[in-house]
Design an enzyme around this catalytic site. Sequence first.
Site, short mmCIF file in Angstrom:
data_model
loop_
_atom_site.label_atom_id
_atom_site.label_comp_id
_atom_site.label_asym_id
_atom_site.label_seq_id
_atom_site.Cartn_x
_atom_site.Cartn_y
_atom_site.Cartn_z
CD GLU A 92 -2.93 -1.10 2.32
OE1 GLU A 92 -4.11 -1.38 2.12
OE2 GLU A 92 -2.48 -0.86 3.45
CB CYS A 105 3.23 7.61 2.83
SG CYS A 105 3.81 6.52 4.10
CB CYS A 112 7.21 -4.71 8.74
SG CYS A 112 8.52 -3.98 9.74
CB CYS A 116 5.77 -1.34 15.96
SG CYS A 116 7.47 -1.11 15.45
CB CYS A 119 2.70 -0.92 13.18
SG CYS A 119 2.96 -0.90 11.41
CD GLU A 160 13.60 0.31 9.53
OE1 GLU A 160 12.76 0.77 10.30
OE2 GLU A 160 14.52 1.00 9.03
CB SER A 191 10.15 7.16 8.77
OG SER A 191 9.72 6.88 10.08
CB SER A 214 9.32 5.15 14.99
OG SER A 214 8.88 5.46 13.70
CG LEU A 215 12.20 7.93 21.01
CD1 LEU A 215 13.52 7.38 20.51
CD2 LEU A 215 12.41 9.28 21.69
CB CYS A 333 0.91 6.95 11.23
SG CYS A 333 2.59 6.50 11.58
S1 SF4 Z 1 6.01 0.79 12.52
FE1 SF4 Z 1 7.43 0.43 10.83
S2 SF4 Z 1 8.99 -0.92 11.74
FE2 SF4 Z 1 7.22 -1.02 13.12
S3 SF4 Z 1 6.04 -2.81 12.40
FE3 SF4 Z 1 5.22 -0.99 11.37
S4 SF4 Z 1 6.30 -0.90 9.41
FE4 SF4 Z 1 7.47 -2.24 10.76
#
Ligand code: SF4
Length: 344
Positions: A92, A105, A112, A116, A119, A160, A191, A214-215, A333
């Site tokens: 996407e 984007c 991935c 996270c 996500c 990533e 990012s 991304s913190l 996001c």
């Molecule tokens: S935020 Fe980025 S690094 Fe984390 S799972 Fe989603 S795509 Fe992967």
Amino acid sequence: MEKQDIKDFTIEELEERLAEIPTPPFRARQISEWLYRKGISDFSRMKNLSKDLQKKLDTVFYISQPEIAEIARSADGTEKFLFRLSDHCFIETVLIPERERTTVCLSTQVGCKYKCAFCASGKNGFTRNLTLAEIINQLLFIRFEHTRKITNVVFMGMGEPFDNYENLVRAINVINHAQGLGIGARKITVSTCGIIPGIARFQNLGQQVELSVSLHAAEEKLRSKLMPVSKKYPLKELVPTLADYTRKTGRVVTLEYLLVKDVNDSVDCAEKLVDITKHLKAKVNLLGYSLIAENNYRAPEKEDVLLFANRLIQKGIFVTIRKSRGNDIAAACGQLAGKRKNEV
Ligand code: SF4
């Protein structure tokens, strides 16, 4: 010999490949202008190439085409593009229109591996890296199918970027190149979730591309819970790596902080974020969490985001608040999953 996708070459690589055919290297720039500036995907329509050369190119290369499976449009103007790849994987891409800018984007991987907590991209694990052509085709489809001019590119979609480092850097080359898409380096942002070796390599790129990290938490235990990658690349190593990056490149890093209600929005969380941001001379991009189906995290109210932002601002931190866009089409996001609607 099997034909090669001509979009899988940067312009400099194409010059070298053409020399082997043999064809003068300057032809690479002409071909690139047809591909990236004019959106032509047929050698026979590249009018400043001789018929012989057109035929020769056609025997060595093919020109891949992005295949769109679905386009979803949000009430706020955001658009999400679902692309089907040649092996039937899906990725996407999101277009975010703002007043004077239009940001695309891009995804760099199918899935991935980092999982996270907030996500959707990591929920089904990692399938594979995207090729250079697959990254660029996302942009080309939008460039030639859309009326809005793309002004900014962010590598913030599925995957990533630093785990697909070679193709990321090659894609930046094509996006930035005068005979490529011609988008300024400062308008391109990468990012990362904090891949230390990637950041260390990226500081030698020698281009003014923006880096955001991304913190999402400024304390190790909480960050590891939200972002398991922090166990491999802990804050105690990530922060010095970013300090080094800023020292060597002179560039300000953006710390992305996704605010999740009652998870990382306390006074203590804000204070720890202030400490790290000041140490790094960084800036903070704050964003309210957008719901995904697979977890129980809650989105903060608008007032919660403002309160947290003010806590940082009062301590002298430069803060931008990113408006969450495309929630109604799962394009915000953390919501990109690379699935058709009926598969979500
Ligand atoms: S935020 Fe980025 S690094 Fe984390 S799972 Fe989603 S795509 Fe992967």
